[in-house]
Design a protein around this motif. Structure first.
Motif, short mmCIF file in Angstrom:
data_model
loop_
_atom_site.label_atom_id
_atom_site.label_comp_id
_atom_site.label_asym_id
_atom_site.label_seq_id
_atom_site.Cartn_x
_atom_site.Cartn_y
_atom_site.Cartn_z
N VAL A 181 0.84 -1.20 0.00
CA VAL A 181 0.00 0.00 0.00
C VAL A 181 0.87 1.24 0.00
CG1 VAL A 181 -1.69 1.35 1.29
CG2 VAL A 181 -1.85 -1.13 1.27
N GLN A 182 0.61 2.14 -0.93
CA GLN A 182 1.26 3.46 -0.84
C GLN A 182 0.19 4.49 -0.57
OE1 GLN A 182 4.38 4.27 -3.73
NE2 GLN A 182 5.09 2.15 -3.63
N CYS A 183 -0.36 5.14 -1.61
CA CYS A 183 -1.39 6.13 -1.29
C CYS A 183 -2.66 5.47 -0.80
CB CYS A 183 -1.68 7.03 -2.50
SG CYS A 183 -2.79 6.31 -3.72
N GLY A 184 -2.89 4.23 -1.21
CA GLY A 184 -4.02 3.47 -0.69
C GLY A 184 -5.33 3.69 -1.42
N TYR A 185 -5.33 4.51 -2.45
CA TYR A 185 -6.60 4.81 -3.12
C TYR A 185 -7.12 3.61 -3.91
CZ TYR A 185 -10.10 8.07 -4.92
OH TYR A 185 -11.27 8.73 -5.18
N CYS A 186 -6.20 2.80 -4.44
CA CYS A 186 -6.61 1.62 -5.20
C CYS A 186 -6.92 0.45 -4.28
CB CYS A 186 -5.49 1.20 -6.14
SG CYS A 186 -4.03 0.58 -5.25
N THR A 187 -6.49 0.55 -3.01
CA THR A 187 -6.46 -0.61 -2.13
C THR A 187 -7.84 -1.24 -1.83
OG1 THR A 187 -4.51 0.41 -1.17
CG2 THR A 187 -5.39 -1.51 -0.04
N LEU B 204 -6.24 -0.70 -11.45
CA LEU B 204 -5.01 0.08 -11.65
C LEU B 204 -4.43 0.52 -10.31
CD1 LEU B 204 -5.98 2.50 -14.56
CD2 LEU B 204 -4.71 0.35 -14.69
N CYS B 205 -3.11 0.56 -10.26
CA CYS B 205 -2.43 1.19 -9.14
C CYS B 205 -1.31 2.03 -9.75
CB CYS B 205 -1.84 0.15 -8.20
SG CYS B 205 -0.81 0.90 -6.93
N ARG B 206 -1.33 3.33 -9.46
CA ARG B 206 -0.33 4.20 -10.05
C ARG B 206 0.93 4.29 -9.18
NH1 ARG B 206 1.61 5.95 -14.85
NH2 ARG B 206 1.69 8.22 -15.06
N CYS B 207 0.84 3.81 -7.94
CA CYS B 207 1.94 4.01 -7.01
C CYS B 207 2.92 2.85 -6.94
CB CYS B 207 1.42 4.23 -5.60
SG CYS B 207 0.36 5.66 -5.39
N THR B 208 2.41 1.64 -6.79
CA THR B 208 3.28 0.55 -6.31
C THR B 208 4.06 -0.17 -7.39
OG1 THR B 208 1.55 -1.10 -6.55
CG2 THR B 208 1.69 0.03 -4.42
N GLY B 209 3.61 -0.08 -8.64
CA GLY B 209 4.26 -0.89 -9.67
C GLY B 209 3.86 -2.36 -9.56
N TYR C 273 -2.53 10.09 -11.18
CA TYR C 273 -2.81 9.63 -9.82
C TYR C 273 -4.22 9.06 -9.79
CZ TYR C 273 -4.14 14.39 -10.70
OH TYR C 273 -4.63 15.50 -11.33
N LEU C 274 -4.47 8.15 -8.85
CA LEU C 274 -5.78 7.50 -8.87
C LEU C 274 -6.90 8.36 -8.28
CD1 LEU C 274 -5.94 4.88 -10.30
CD2 LEU C 274 -6.49 3.76 -8.15
N GLU C 275 -6.54 9.25 -7.36
CA GLU C 275 -7.58 10.11 -6.78
C GLU C 275 -7.69 11.39 -7.60
OE1 GLU C 275 -8.45 13.07 -3.00
OE2 GLU C 275 -6.44 12.50 -3.52
S1 FES Z 1 -1.34 2.70 -3.75
FE1 FES Z 1 -1.74 4.54 -4.81
S2 FES Z 1 -2.88 3.87 -6.50
FE2 FES Z 1 -2.32 2.03 -5.55
#
Ligand code: FES
Ligand code: FES
Lengths: 149, 749
Positions: free
Chosen positions: A96-102, A132-137, B185-187
């Protein structure tokens, strides 16, 4: 027109103002289930994923009117035992990074764990292509999900 | 919520750590909008460049549920832009497709959409320019003060260029084109404004709440109100979420209507008005001696600012000079111009300008290696910057593990080659590539007043320790890092710690999240605050009659019992003393430390289709001591995958009228689970004496060398150099055609 859903185990009647609107809006605005996220509103990102009768679907693409009698599960309705395992795996593998996709991925993980026939036939990367997840790869999410299987 | 508003603010939300995020408990801006909040939307220009000749809002205002409308006249003397105030909140001259003209506030979504539709806006269409060349040739300025459409020029000349040139025996050169990419970004961007008695509270995800509070605070003061900024959890940004006109539109409606208002951008609006990476044409040449000493480098950059100036100036200057600091050149000459166009405004994006310039530089270094018949890793090694160096641009190199990174990648490639003999065929070609990178931890030039960080620790009446910082959690692990440092230092249970980040009403000042500075600056402030807190606890212990060395947890407990928690409050800070404000040409020691990296990869190129598949990827980073290996790996893998998107797939397509053709995730080709590639992450630790516990930082560097690394691998596989991004199958295929490298079955047609 009367529409009644079972959301996270509770019966809820959709008020007229939400009939003809997206399931996503009903869940978030009316029921306060803000664990369900909107990333795109177009079925591309999977942040809004919920289980409908146990099957993962984008709640941004479903209108409440067609769901009468259906069983809907959001991240808030996943069993505590599962959420405890899932969040521990996320912490352990750095998933988890930003967590928005989580939340969408949590719902997918619960579905994976329930293990239907599609699940065993395909690799995780294929099954989760719609999330999609833009943070974790993705790598650490895949590790966490594999550990949960 | 209606006219009656609570007179006091709600308690600042605690920033969510990983376990809460994983349970869906994090609260992003859109999650905080109560039902009944006034909704705001914009009428956007359908033209890339047009003068608004008339606006009629009367029909819209008659629609039931429409509460108010704002036009450019409501914001006449306000212009936004941290580095060049040129962006109107609502504009009389549309400068890109999607520029906001009129804002509408309504009580529900349907009324809002009907209200926007009922607006009458007439335009006088003006000639537009959606490329830097068109903009330079355009016979009218996009902004009246910039007659030639050049927003900013930079020039940096170092060393003795004439003398250096004489020593060069071999030059390599090329012109490279990089593209605009949305941050994706997702948000989506979201703004909520809450109204209290004389105070407006702006709730939005941003890199720099303190700066927003300052910038908007002045404007709001002009309306006779006060402003606070609250940063909830942020669903990604990567360099996008700074000032934005939608913030002021919402503030203005909230002030006028005395009601809470909110605006969440639909994904398409977010993409067309969101911001993108700065696209650049980079012309570069590098000269060396026969025995492989890098001597001189010359760079010319034409950067696409888009319609308005975000951080384009800093990004362009960074692209012009930063990557020079990786090698011991004798002379440098960089010229850059940032040019207004009618594209969506550009912004900084992870890596600042360095992914762009690395794409050029690291390919040319490989080209030199080939011409000089020196191994590309060896050539880099011989010229690598070393600890103790002061570079031509004034960077004082402290710890530097670039050589170790190079060695690690050399080792990985050799092993991979040995263990995986590749079945290269006429059609499928395999190749290896490498690229280096350096990055600054902060940028002293960003805010000329100071580059400082502060953190407060305070005990709540129930004994919970509250960390207050002006920094934000943008997904890099700030929450866990700060809590971890404090918990460790004070030997406290992590459960007994709560974080409040980026709430300008209560937390001390922090410059915000840019240049990968949060862990370093915030980490040092956390250590300082912890030390002070421990001393304070020692004094309180004695006062209460406990031994001075009583465990902190027990002192806190005693303070709760004695009702003396109020006394346990300290503020710590960090401000490096050896950094300097750079001059106009970028000269100066801009950061307290610098990071280094080398990446390597193996690719397979299908010469029939041009499709490049990354088989294996290795990323070696010198980030000092690694404080949290799992988190650090997450930043590396995430950065590499974003970099692969930049390298191979993502772009902003604009048609000849300036309309974005792909404002959505699928069309923009953001990487999915199916694109995940095996990435090995290697840390080659150094000890940075300036950093918190010897650490440096890691958020931005991993994206910098990726495109160059893949390009070098494609060259190794096929012999075709890559001059433009993204390296889609089509463009790679074209480069193969130009080189005469094609699979036999396709050469016929
Ligand atoms: S943790 Fe940021 S979009 Fe997945
Ligand atoms: S919000 Fe439903 S798929 Fe993106």
């Amino acid at each position: 027109m009367q529409v009644t859903l079972r959301v996270n185990g509770k019966l809820s009647e959709v008020p007229p103002s939400f009939i003809g609107r997206r399931l996503l809006d009903y869940l978030r605005a009316e029921l306060g289930l803000t664990g369900v996220k909107e990333g795109c509103g177009e079925g591309d990102c999977g942040a809004c994923t919920v289980l409908v009768e146990g099957q993962p679907m984008c709640s941004c693409l479903l209108l409440t009117g067609v769901l009468d009698g259906r069983e809907i599960t959001t991240i808030e309705g996943l069993p505590e035992t599962f959420l405890a395992q899932f969040s521990a795996a996320c912490a352990e593998y750095g998933a988890v990074q930003c967590g928005y996709c989580t939340p969408g991925i949590a719902v997918m993980a619960a579905w994976l764990q329930a293990g239907g026939s599609e699940v065993s036939a395909q690799p995780i990367t294929k099954l989760l292509e719609g999330n999609l997840c833009r943070c974790t790869g993705y790598q650490q999410i895949i590790e966490a999900l594999s550990a949960l299987q | 919520m209606t006219g009656e508003q609570p007179a006091t603010s709600s308690p600042a939300p605690a920033a969510a750590g990983v376990p809460d995020r994983a349970r869906g408990l994090a609260r992003y801006t859109a999650d905080l909008i109560p039902p009944g909040t006034v909704l705001v939307g914009l009428a956007r220009s359908p033209y890339a460049h047009a003068r608004v000749s008339s606006i009629d809002i009367q029909a819209a205002l008659k629609i039931p549920g429409v509460l108010a409308a704002l036009t450019p006249a409501d914001f006449d003397d306000i212009a936004l832009g941290h580095q060049g105030a040129d962006e109107p909140v609502l504009t009389r001259v549309a400068r890109y497709v999607g520029d906001g003209i009129v804002a509408v506030a309504a009580s529900d979504q349907d009324a809002l959409l009907r209200g926007i539709e009922a607006l009458h806006i007439d335009y006088e269409i003006l000639p537009h320019a959606c490329s830097v060349d068109d903009a330079l040739a355009l016979d009218q300025p996009l902004h009246p003060a910039f007659l030639d459409n050049v927003a900013r020029r930079f020039s940096a000349e170092r060393g003795d260029w004439e003398a250096a040139q004489k020593r060069v025996s071999t030059w390599v050169e090329g012109t490279f084109q990089t593209q605009a990419v949305p941050h994706a970004y997702l948000e989506p961007r979201a703004t909520l404004v809450r109204v209290y008695d004389d105070r407006l509270e702006l709730v939005t995800g941003t890199h720099f709440p303190s700066v927003l509070a300052e910038t908007y605070g002045e404007i709001v003061a002009g309306w006779g109100a006060r402003l606070e900024v609250v940063t909830p959890d942020i669903g990604g940004s990567f360099g996008a979420k700074w000032e934005h006109p939608t913030h002021l539109v919402c503030l203005a409606f909230a002030h006028r209507l005395r009601r809470d208002v909110a605006m969440v951008l639909p994904r398409r609006d977010d993409m067309i008005s969101g911001r993108t990476r700065v696209a650049m044409r980079i012309q570069m040449r590098i000269g060396a001696t026969d025995d492989g000493e890098l001597i001189a480098k010359e760079t010319m950059i034409w950067a696409d600012n888009g319609a308005y100036t975000g951080h384009g100036p800093s990004v362009t200057l960074a692209a012009a000079i930063r990557m020079d600091n990786l090698y011991r050149f004798s002379a440098l000459n960089a010229q850059a111009q940032l040019i207004y166009t009618n594209n969506v405004p550009s912004e900084c994006f992870r890596g600042f300008g360095s992914p762009q310039s690395a794409f050029a530089q690291e390919q040319l270094i490989d080209e030199l290696a080939e011409q000089l018949r020196i191994d590309p890793i060896e050539l880099r090694r011989r010229n690598a910057v070393q600890p103790g160096d002061t570079t031509l641009h004034g960077w004082q190199v402290g710890s530097c593990g670039f050589n170790d990174c190079l060695d690690a990648i050399k080792d990985r490639i050799q092993t991979h080659r040995r263990e995986n003999p590749m079945a290269t065929s006429d059609r499928y070609r395999f190749g290896y590539g490498i690229a280096g990178a350096t990055h600054a931890i902060s940028n002293r030039g960003y805010d000329h007043r100071f580059d400082r960080d502060m953190m407060s620790l305070a005990v709540e009446p129930n004994g919970v320790l509250r960390i207050e910082s002006g920094e934000v959690e943008i997904g890099c692990g700030t929450v866990d890092l700060f809590a971890g440092i404090v918990a460790d230092h004070l030997e406290l249970d992590r459960e007994r710690i709560r974080l409040v980040l980026g709430d300008t009403a209560t937390v001390p000042h922090g410059l915000g999240c840019f240049a990968s500075r949060t862990a370093f600056f915030g980490g040092r402030a956390a250590l300082d605050a912890s030390r002070r807190f421990a001393q304070l606890c020692g004094r309180l212990a004695i006062d209460i009659g406990l031994p001075a060395d009583t465990a902190i947890a027990s002192v806190i407990e005693a303070a709760v019992t004695a009702n003396r928690t109020m006394e346990l409050r300290v503020t710590g800070s960090y401000e490096p003393d050896h950094v300097t404000v750079p001059d106009e040409s970028g000269y100066g020691n801009i950061s307290p430390a610098y990071t280094y990296a080398t990446h390597g990869c193996c690719v397979r190129v299908d010469t029939a289709t041009g499709l490049t598949t990354v088989v294996c990827y290795w990323a070696a980073h010198d980030t000092g001591q690694v404080l949290n290996p799992q988190r650090a790996r997450g930043q590396v893998v995430g950065g590499v995958v974003q970099g692969l998107g930049f390298a191979l797939a993502e772009t902003t397509l604009v048609d000849d009228r300036g309309h974005m053709q792909n404002p959505g995730y699928l069309d923009d080709r953001v990487a999915t689970f199916a694109d995940a590639v095996p990435i090995e992450c290697i840390f080659t630790p150094t000890f940075e004496k300036e950093g918190p516990r010897g650490a440096k930082t890691i958020a931005e560097p991993p994206i910098i060398p990726v495109a160059a690394c893949v390009a070098n691998a494609i060259y190794d596989a096929t012999g075709a150099r890559q001059w433009r991004l993204p390296m889609t199958p089509e463009w790679v295929w074209r480069s193969l055609c130009a080189k005469g490298v094609l699979a036999p079955d396709r050469t016929a047609d």
